[in-house]
Design a protein around this motif. Structure first.
Motif, PDB file in Angstrom:
ATOM      1  N   LEU A  52       0.824  -1.208   0.000  1.00 20.29           N
ATOM      2  CA  LEU A  52       0.000   0.000   0.000  1.00 20.29           C
ATOM      3  C   LEU A  52       0.858   1.259   0.000  1.00 20.29           C
ATOM      4  O   LEU A  52       0.478   2.285  -0.561  1.00 20.29           O
ATOM      5  N   SER A  53       2.025   1.185   0.607  1.00 14.12           N
ATOM      6  CA  SER A  53       2.880   2.374   0.685  1.00 14.12           C
ATOM      7  C   SER A  53       3.392   2.815  -0.680  1.00 14.12           C
ATOM      8  O   SER A  53       3.795   3.967  -0.854  1.00 14.12           O
ATOM      9  N   THR A  54       3.361   1.904  -1.668  1.00 14.68           N
ATOM     10  CA  THR A  54       3.841   2.258  -3.010  1.00 14.68           C
ATOM     11  C   THR A  54       2.753   2.888  -3.880  1.00 14.68           C
ATOM     12  O   THR A  54       3.048   3.411  -4.943  1.00 14.68           O
ATOM     13  N   PHE A  55       1.512   2.827  -3.432  1.00 12.51           N
ATOM     14  CA  PHE A  55       0.408   3.331  -4.238  1.00 12.51           C
ATOM     15  C   PHE A  55       0.308   4.855  -4.141  1.00 12.51           C
ATOM     16  O   PHE A  55       0.577   5.443  -3.089  1.00 12.51           O
ATOM     17  N   GLU A  56      -0.124   5.450  -5.223  1.00  9.51           N
ATOM     18  CA  GLU A  56      -0.318   6.892  -5.239  1.00  9.51           C
ATOM     19  C   GLU A  56      -1.477   7.292  -4.347  1.00  9.51           C
ATOM     20  O   GLU A  56      -2.371   6.505  -4.056  1.00  9.51           O
ATOM     21  N   LYS A  57      -1.451   8.547  -3.946  1.00 15.12           N
ATOM     22  CA  LYS A  57      -2.524   9.077  -3.118  1.00 15.12           C
ATOM     23  C   LYS A  57      -3.840   9.071  -3.897  1.00 15.12           C
ATOM     24  O   LYS A  57      -3.864   9.180  -5.123  1.00 15.12           O
ATOM     25  N   ASN A  58      -4.935   8.947  -3.159  1.00  9.91           N
ATOM     26  CA  ASN A  58      -6.297   9.003  -3.695  1.00  9.91           C
ATOM     27  C   ASN A  58      -6.697   7.783  -4.523  1.00  9.91           C
ATOM     28  O   ASN A  58      -7.662   7.861  -5.308  1.00  9.91           O
ATOM     29  N   LYS A  59      -5.996   6.694  -4.360  1.00  9.06           N
ATOM     30  CA  LYS A  59      -6.455   5.452  -4.974  1.00  9.06           C
ATOM     31  C   LYS A  59      -7.755   5.006  -4.303  1.00  9.06           C
ATOM     32  O   LYS A  59      -7.959   5.210  -3.108  1.00  9.06           O
ATOM     33  N   TYR A  60      -8.625   4.379  -5.086  1.00 10.13           N
ATOM     34  CA  TYR A  60      -9.872   3.859  -4.549  1.00 10.13           C
ATOM     35  C   TYR A  60      -9.658   2.388  -4.179  1.00 10.13           C
ATOM     36  O   TYR A  60      -9.394   1.557  -5.044  1.00 10.13           O
ATOM     37  N   ILE A  61      -9.765   2.094  -2.905  1.00  9.54           N
ATOM     38  CA  ILE A  61      -9.505   0.755  -2.385  1.00  9.54           C
ATOM     39  C   ILE A  61     -10.796   0.171  -1.819  1.00  9.54           C
ATOM     40  O   ILE A  61     -11.518   0.836  -1.076  1.00  9.54           O
ATOM     41  N   PHE A  86      -5.986   7.356   1.020  1.00  6.95           N
ATOM     42  CA  PHE A  86      -6.807   6.617   0.065  1.00  6.95           C
ATOM     43  C   PHE A  86      -8.299   6.874   0.295  1.00  6.95           C
ATOM     44  O   PHE A  86      -8.713   7.283   1.374  1.00  6.95           O
ATOM     45  N   TYR A  87      -9.075   6.600  -0.753  1.00  7.24           N
ATOM     46  CA  TYR A  87     -10.523   6.486  -0.595  1.00  7.24           C
ATOM     47  C   TYR A  87     -10.783   5.020  -0.286  1.00  7.24           C
ATOM     48  O   TYR A  87     -10.721   4.168  -1.169  1.00  7.24           O
ATOM     49  N   ILE A  95     -16.100  -2.454 -10.399  1.00  2.00           N
ATOM     50  CA  ILE A  95     -14.962  -2.352 -11.309  1.00  2.00           C
ATOM     51  C   ILE A  95     -14.279  -0.985 -11.242  1.00  2.00           C
ATOM     52  O   ILE A  95     -13.133  -0.828 -11.654  1.00  2.00           O
ATOM     53  N   CYS A  96     -14.960   0.017 -10.700  1.00  2.00           N
ATOM     54  CA  CYS A  96     -14.401   1.369 -10.630  1.00  2.00           C
ATOM     55  C   CYS A  96     -13.260   1.489  -9.619  1.00  2.00           C
ATOM     56  O   CYS A  96     -12.485   2.447  -9.660  1.00  2.00           O
ATOM     57  N   LYS A 117      -6.554  -4.570 -12.363  1.00  3.02           N
ATOM     58  CA  LYS A 117      -6.766  -4.069 -11.017  1.00  3.02           C
ATOM     59  C   LYS A 117      -5.738  -4.695 -10.076  1.00  3.02           C
ATOM     60  O   LYS A 117      -5.298  -5.822 -10.268  1.00  3.02           O
ATOM     61  N   LYS A 118      -5.355  -3.943  -9.048  1.00  7.58           N
ATOM     62  CA  LYS A 118      -4.408  -4.451  -8.068  1.00  7.58           C
ATOM     63  C   LYS A 118      -5.164  -5.295  -7.040  1.00  7.58           C
ATOM     64  O   LYS A 118      -6.196  -4.876  -6.526  1.00  7.58           O
ATOM     65  N   ILE A 119      -4.618  -6.448  -6.745  1.00  5.81           N
ATOM     66  CA  ILE A 119      -5.264  -7.373  -5.813  1.00  5.81           C
ATOM     67  C   ILE A 119      -4.264  -7.785  -4.740  1.00  5.81           C
ATOM     68  O   ILE A 119      -3.124  -8.153  -5.047  1.00  5.81           O
ATOM     69  N   ILE A 120      -4.707  -7.691  -3.503  1.00  4.15           N
ATOM     70  CA  ILE A 120      -3.913  -8.171  -2.372  1.00  4.15           C
ATOM     71  C   ILE A 120      -4.807  -9.112  -1.575  1.00  4.15           C
ATOM     72  O   ILE A 120      -5.915  -8.746  -1.187  1.00  4.15           O
ATOM     73  N   ALA A 121      -4.322 -10.320  -1.346  1.00  2.82           N
ATOM     74  CA  ALA A 121      -5.138 -11.315  -0.647  1.00  2.82           C
ATOM     75  C   ALA A 121      -4.311 -12.030   0.401  1.00  2.82           C
ATOM     76  O   ALA A 121      -3.120 -12.295   0.199  1.00  2.82           O
TER      77      ALA A 121
END
Length: 202
Positions: free
Chosen positions: A33-42, A64-65, A100-101, A135-139
């Motif tokens: 998560l620390s590598t993601f840009e600000k305001n990503k929708y999670i 993030f949102y 999907i958004c 889409k980015k997926i973390i599981a």
């Protein structure tokens, strides 16, 4: 690489939420998560009482949102809106396509509660056929018999907590297309996010 955050994990572990074993996966989720840009929708799928959402908001306040979705409304509390932008009560299994958004999907101790075929269908949908739009997926998924057997009566209050498939590492990597980045005490953390920059500790 374990991400030794101080406040977020401490608060997550002391929070009586609807998540199991947050200490096993959070140290590996935060570096991604620390590598993601600000305001990503999670989207936190199967958010429960919001243990993961609270930990993320504590570590990355207002970056993030962050939304949560769950099918079991009894978990909801007003306090969840302090760290989620919104909490949605919905049957994600039936209606996943309308999400999907979102940019990033968190399946933290969730995919084992889906049938194998449904999990494959959903993950393939969000990964798509175009890598540039994937889409980015973390599981995090139990990948050991240690966590496959549930205590008797565990699902009495929430039938959706029942395990429907016991995943192995090979299955996750071959059929979901997610790579194992680390595991801790029988809980594997998987993603399609590039992790070459990380040095994973075992």
């Amino acid at each position: 690489m374990r991400y030794e955050t101080k406040k977020a994990i401490k608060e997550a572990l002391s929070y009586k939420g609807g998540r199991s074993r947050p200490d096993k996966s959070l140290p590996y989720i935060f570096p991604l998560l620390s590598t993601f840009e600000k305001n990503k929708y999670i989207l936190d799928v199967g958010c429960g009482r919001g243990t993961i959402g609270k930990a993320i908001f504590t570590e990355f306040p207002h970056k993030f949102y962050l939304s949560g979705v769950d099918i079991f409304p009894d978990y909801f509390s007003e306090a969840m809106l302090d760290y989620y932008t919104e909490v949605i009560f919905d049957n994600f299994l039936q209606n996943y396509q309308k999400y999907i958004c979102y940019d990033v999907f968190l399946f933290i101790d969730v995919l084992e509660h889906f049938s194998k075929d449904k999990a494959i269908e959903i993950i393939k949908f969000f990964r798509g056929n175009d890598v540039s739009k994937e889409k980015k997926i973390i599981a995090s998924i139990p990948n050991s018999p240690k966590h496959w057997t549930q205590a008797k009566g565990f699902q009495e209050k929430n039938k959706y907590e029942k395990h429907l498939h016991d995943w192995t590492n090979d299955e996750v990597e071959k059929e979901l297309g997610l790579k194992l980045i680390d595991e801790n005490d029988g809980i594997g953390v998987y993603t399609n996010v590039q992790v070459d920059r990380y040095r994973i500790k075992h």
